[in-house]
Write a protein that holds these residues in place. Structure first.
Motif, PDB file in Angstrom:
ATOM      1  N   ARG A 127      -8.433 -19.891  22.871  1.00 21.91           N
ATOM      2  CA  ARG A 127      -9.741 -19.412  23.339  1.00 21.91           C
ATOM      3  C   ARG A 127     -10.629 -19.143  22.128  1.00 21.91           C
ATOM      4  NH1 ARG A 127     -12.995 -15.172  24.405  1.00 21.91           N
ATOM      5  NH2 ARG A 127     -14.006 -15.073  26.452  1.00 21.91           N
TER       6      ARG A 127
ATOM      7  N   PRO B 109      -9.855 -26.142  30.506  1.00 18.54           N
ATOM      8  CA  PRO B 109     -10.798 -26.662  29.501  1.00 18.54           C
ATOM      9  C   PRO B 109     -12.174 -26.015  29.630  1.00 18.54           C
ATOM     10  CG  PRO B 109      -9.568 -28.460  30.521  1.00 18.54           C
ATOM     11  CD  PRO B 109      -9.243 -27.222  31.300  1.00 18.54           C
ATOM     12  N   ASP B 110     -12.763 -25.663  28.477  1.00 19.21           N
ATOM     13  CA  ASP B 110     -14.067 -25.008  28.456  1.00 19.21           C
ATOM     14  C   ASP B 110     -14.891 -25.618  27.326  1.00 19.21           C
ATOM     15  OD1 ASP B 110     -15.736 -22.485  29.376  1.00 19.21           O
ATOM     16  OD2 ASP B 110     -15.765 -22.495  27.175  1.00 19.21           O
ATOM     17  N   GLU B 111     -16.093 -26.028  27.638  1.00 19.65           N
ATOM     18  CA  GLU B 111     -16.928 -26.743  26.669  1.00 19.65           C
ATOM     19  C   GLU B 111     -17.232 -25.895  25.444  1.00 19.65           C
ATOM     20  OE1 GLU B 111     -21.223 -29.096  26.540  1.00 19.65           O
ATOM     21  OE2 GLU B 111     -20.338 -28.533  28.466  1.00 19.65           O
ATOM     22  N   ARG B 112     -17.467 -24.584  25.634  1.00 23.20           N
ATOM     23  CA  ARG B 112     -17.867 -23.725  24.515  1.00 23.20           C
ATOM     24  C   ARG B 112     -16.671 -23.178  23.737  1.00 23.20           C
ATOM     25  NH1 ARG B 112     -19.385 -18.373  23.189  1.00 23.20           N
ATOM     26  NH2 ARG B 112     -18.663 -17.517  25.165  1.00 23.20           N
TER      27      ARG B 112
ATOM     28  N   GLY C 190     -13.311 -24.035  24.189  1.00 26.19           N
ATOM     29  CA  GLY C 190     -12.118 -24.874  24.139  1.00 26.19           C
ATOM     30  C   GLY C 190     -11.250 -24.684  25.365  1.00 26.19           C
ATOM     31  N   GLU C 191     -10.834 -23.438  25.594  1.00 27.40           N
ATOM     32  CA  GLU C 191     -10.047 -23.095  26.782  1.00 27.40           C
ATOM     33  C   GLU C 191     -10.354 -21.671  27.208  1.00 27.40           C
ATOM     34  OE1 GLU C 191      -5.781 -25.318  26.971  1.00 27.40           O
ATOM     35  OE2 GLU C 191      -5.992 -23.925  25.298  1.00 27.40           O
ATOM     36  N   ARG C 192     -10.235 -21.439  28.497  1.00 25.76           N
ATOM     37  CA  ARG C 192     -10.254 -20.085  29.062  1.00 25.76           C
ATOM     38  C   ARG C 192      -8.996 -19.914  29.906  1.00 25.76           C
ATOM     39  NH1 ARG C 192     -15.558 -17.592  28.999  1.00 25.76           N
ATOM     40  NH2 ARG C 192     -17.174 -19.093  28.371  1.00 25.76           N
TER      41      ARG C 192
ATOM     42  N   GLN D  54      -9.648 -29.510  37.161  1.00 29.48           N
ATOM     43  CA  GLN D  54     -11.071 -29.651  37.483  1.00 29.48           C
ATOM     44  C   GLN D  54     -11.623 -28.376  38.120  1.00 29.48           C
ATOM     45  OE1 GLN D  54     -12.676 -32.279  36.460  1.00 29.48           O
ATOM     46  NE2 GLN D  54     -10.800 -33.298  35.775  1.00 29.48           N
TER      47      GLN D  54
END
Length: 526
Positions: free
Chosen positions: A425, A454-457, A459-461, A522
């Motif tokens: 994160r 996956p998280d665009e800002r 990386g991961e949450r 998704q």
């Protein structure tokens, strides 16, 4: 090890019959079998299978619940040098068609119906897909016209029971004994090959370390077809212990077995023990003869070990292992109590454990890295996958397990997580196992898994997926507040929560993270 252990099933059975004879070896409901009867039935079934045309080197799948039939089938196949493929009872046509085709399975021993599902019918449909599947042997009353009855095979008197085990071709220690498909929690399963030499002697040594004797009564709550429990059949026979078969888990059934049969040694996944704690009254005493519970397969919650030890007045041993290596490490019965929750014990007596960095260089004690194992119980390789076998090994013969941990100065292994079970994160590393352990302490939660989304800002949450006890509720706000109150750092808090009726699990009771990752990859952010 100084004392030489048997390396074939024939040797184990000859030892067991000579020493324990008419003593009870297996209790399965109303049926009991002595050591002599287990030997005789396995020999008789081996004769019948040979009469059908099955022979050394053939591959036979077994899909049965924990039962005397499973034990006898396991022994009969091993006597003939037939390679056994144990498969989870929950697997259906999709999984089995892949496994049976990949391994060229020639026969399957299955149950007729199980929990409302018609396994015999499914196997018949698989014959249309798997060209090598010639024989279907069914335990139970309901079978198709082209299927063989397990009981009829055993009762058939058309073949001699003469002990032909001095003749060839009977298995040698380095012949393949098992092909076991990995749980596939992270990816598609691989097929692990064990020989008689990699499977038998090391596990018999482990049985001595557990303190197994002819005074013990064993109960395995995890499926016999899984590496956690499968070795217990031979351990029990060699030590003279009685084994209680329980085909389905429930808290009531386990408590009945404890009291009715005087169970002293129990093998269970943490999920079983948590269910037993949440299904019993903490204000009551549950007297039993239980001396040791062996658990593992995932990170072991501290509160669970303490509570179970107190409620059932027994020791709890922690074990770490996998299909490729069996029991790689475990705490011993005389270890200090805290080691079962703080560590996963020391290396098994025939193995060695080292910690490696990303370049496969040895790390000093106290440093977290990938756990590597080498020893007598190490598998021979992945079936038809030499590349994966080669990539999993260091130059000096250590198997790289994909698990992260560290070793202390006393040789105890501290498990951290799977390598793929770290949420990154924004550059901060969050170990999912730490959050899962905390969530399982919450009184409303039955099962818990934490995965990275996956998280665009960042990386991961983190996303927590939980199943709840009946009649309870749980919200994202409640979860985050609860984790903060028990001292969890804010950056570790999962930012999503999903409630599920039941989380998918492997045969050993571990949550199938791979399934969940595909299911929630998704995930819509709201």
């Amino acid at each position: 090890m100084n004392n030489k252990m048997p390396s074939t099933v024939q040797e184990v059975l000859h030892h067991a019959v000579a020493r324990y004879g008419k003593k009870t070896a297996i209790i399965d409901g109303e049926r009991t079998l002595s050591f002599e009867e287990v030997n005789e039935r396995s020999l008789r079934l081996a004769e019948r299978l040979s009469g059908l045309g099955l022979q050394k080197g053939d591959i036979v799948a077994v899909q049965l619940p924990n039962s005397w039939e499973f034990a006898v089938t396991h022994l009969a196949l091993a006597r003939l040098g037939i390679v056994m493929v144990p498969v989870n009872l929950m697997y259906r046509q999709k999984e089995l068609s892949f496994m049976f085709s990949f391994a060229h399975v020639k026969a399957v021993v299955t149950i007729d119906r199980w929990r409302g599902f018609n396994h015999a019918e499914m196997m018949e449909s698989l014959q249309q897909i798997v060209p090598t599947l010639d024989y279907i042997i069914v335990v139970g009353e309901r079978k198709g016209p082209r299927q063989y009855s397990f009981q009829t095979l055993l009762n058939d008197s058309g073949l001699s029971l003469a002990d032909r085990e001095g003749e060839n071709p009977f298995p040698s220690p380095d012949d393949p004994m098992l092909i076991m498909f990995t749980s596939g929690t992270e990816s598609d399963p691989k097929a692990v090959v064990h020989t008689y030499r990699t499977f038998i002697p090391a596990h018999l040594h482990n049985g001595q370390e557990y303190g197994l004797t002819a005074d013990d009564v064993m109960l395995c709550l995890t499926p016999m077809g899984h590496m956690f429990s499968l070795p217990m059949i031979l351990m029990g026979l060699y030590s003279g212990a009685t084994q209680v078969m329980l085909s389905q888990f429930s808290v009531e059934r386990v408590l009945d077995a404890f009291s009715q049969h005087g169970v002293t040694f129990c093998v269970a996944a943490p999920a079983h023990l948590i269910d037993m704690l949440k299904g019993t009254d903490e204000t009551k005493e549950y007297p039993s003869k239980l001396r040791l519970v062996l658990t593992g397969g995932t990170k072991i919650p501290v509160w669970m070990v303490k509570s179970f030890r107190q409620r059932f007045c027994c020791d709890v041993a922690a074990q770490w292992g996998m299909t490729e290596i069996g029991a790689g490490s475990f705490t011993r019965p005389n270890d200090a109590a805290h080691l079962a929750s703080d560590t996963v014990g020391r290396a098994c007596p025939t193995g060695e454990i080292c910690i490696f960095d990303e370049n496969h260089q040895l790390l000093p004690n106290g440093k977290v890295g990938e756990i590597g194992f080498r020893g007598q119980s190490l598998f021979k390789g992945y079936y038809k996958n030499e590349t994966a076998t080669r990539q999993s090994m260091t130059e000096d013969g250590f198997f790289l397990t994909g698990d992260l941990g560290w070793k202390d100065d006393d040789g105890y292994i501290h498990y951290v997580s799977r390598k793929k079970d770290i949420i990154n994160r924004g550059g901060l590393k969050v170990h999912a196992a730490e959050i899962e352990e905390a969530l399982l302490m919450h009184p409303h939660i039955r099962q818990a898994a934490v995965i990275g989304i996956p998280d665009e800002r960042l990386g991961e949450r983190g996303c927590a997926i939980v199943s709840l006890k009946e009649g309870t509720t749980f919200s994202l706000e409640e979860m985050q507040q609860y984790l903060l109150e028990i001292g969890m750092a804010k950056y570790k808090l999962p930012e999503y929560l999903k409630i599920s009726n039941e989380l998918p699990t492997t045969a050993s009771g571990k949550v199938s993270k791979g399934v969940l990752r595909k299911q929630y990859e998704q995930l819509e952010v709201k």
